[in-house]
Motif scaffolding. Structure first.
Motif, PDB file in Angstrom:
ATOM      1  N   SER A 126       0.834  -1.193   0.000  1.00 11.01           N
ATOM      2  CA  SER A 126       0.000   0.000   0.000  1.00 11.01           C
ATOM      3  C   SER A 126       0.871   1.246   0.000  1.00 11.01           C
ATOM      4  N   ARG A 157       0.718   5.776   0.465  1.00  9.11           N
ATOM      5  CA  ARG A 157      -0.025   6.983   0.858  1.00  9.11           C
ATOM      6  C   ARG A 157       0.787   8.206   0.481  1.00  9.11           C
ATOM      7  N   ASP A 208      -1.004  16.005   7.427  1.00  4.34           N
ATOM      8  CA  ASP A 208      -0.275  14.887   8.041  1.00  4.34           C
ATOM      9  C   ASP A 208       1.017  15.344   8.711  1.00  4.34           C
ATOM     10  N   ARG A 249       0.415  10.278  13.147  1.00  4.34           N
ATOM     11  CA  ARG A 249      -0.260   9.942  11.890  1.00  4.34           C
ATOM     12  C   ARG A 249       0.372   8.668  11.312  1.00  4.34           C
ATOM     13  N   ALA A 250       1.704   8.586  11.357  1.00  2.00           N
ATOM     14  CA  ALA A 250       2.386   7.382  10.869  1.00  2.00           C
ATOM     15  C   ALA A 250       1.907   6.152  11.636  1.00  2.00           C
ATOM     16  N   GLU A 252      -0.989   5.763  13.157  1.00  3.95           N
ATOM     17  CA  GLU A 252      -2.363   5.490  12.738  1.00  3.95           C
ATOM     18  C   GLU A 252      -2.365   4.698  11.439  1.00  3.95           C
ATOM     19  N   TRP A 253      -1.561   5.131  10.486  1.00  9.65           N
ATOM     20  CA  TRP A 253      -1.478   4.442   9.201  1.00  9.65           C
ATOM     21  C   TRP A 253      -0.955   3.016   9.374  1.00  9.65           C
ATOM     22  N   GLU A 297      -3.613   0.735  10.814  1.00 12.56           N
ATOM     23  CA  GLU A 297      -4.627   0.429   9.809  1.00 12.56           C
ATOM     24  C   GLU A 297      -4.097  -0.531   8.745  1.00 12.56           C
ATOM     25  N   GLU A 298      -2.907  -0.261   8.225  1.00 15.57           N
ATOM     26  CA  GLU A 298      -2.329  -1.123   7.182  1.00 15.57           C
ATOM     27  C   GLU A 298      -2.046  -2.520   7.721  1.00 15.57           C
TER      28      GLU A 298
END
Length: 140
Positions: A5, A7, A13, A24-25, A27-28, A31-32
């Protein structure tokens, strides 16, 4: 490790220093890694139990494309442990590494851990078979 993936780092961000905000990193990454674990275990009834060591190596700036590499590290009776490497798509420089991300399969009603019935070997074979069907791997 497969990079699955990408982004784009957008103005929202960024931190005060103009680079990708660590929160933010994270969070990503969560999720990933969750999407990866859901695909591996073929269920969306997973919860994040633990995120181990996180090491930030280099900044990502506005406009950078970051990509997420994920790999299965271990498989337990109710859990899967993954590693996530975030790197700059253009330079291939590591932005951060999140190790030992543990997800646990839970019963959707009781929210108690339940066995998923998978093994690391079975997941590796599942990945190989999937790559073959996508023509991303030689069939020899």
């Amino acid at each position: 490790m497969r990079f699955l993936s990408r982004r784009l780092v957008m103005p929202g961000d960024l931190n005060y220093a103009g680079s990708l905000f660590g929160g933010r990193a994270l969070e990503w990454i969560d999720e990933e890694a969750a999407i990866y674990a859901i695909c591996q275990l073929e269920t969306n009834c997973l919860v994040t139990k633990h995120i181990g060591e996180i090491s930030f190596e280099s900044p990502a700036l506005q406009g950078d494309i970051v990509e997420f590499g994920l790999a299965t590290k271990a498989v337990g009776r109710t859990s899967i442990t993954v590693t996530c490497l975030v790197r700059n798509k253009a330079t291939k420089k590591t932005i951060c590494l999140a190790d030992d991300i543990v997800f646990v399969q839970v019963d959707p009603e009781t929210r108690h851990p339940v066995a998923h019935g998978k093994t690391k070997a079975a997941l590796e074979q599942q990945t190989t078979d999937e790559l073959k069907t996508l023509n991303l791997m030689p069939t020899t």
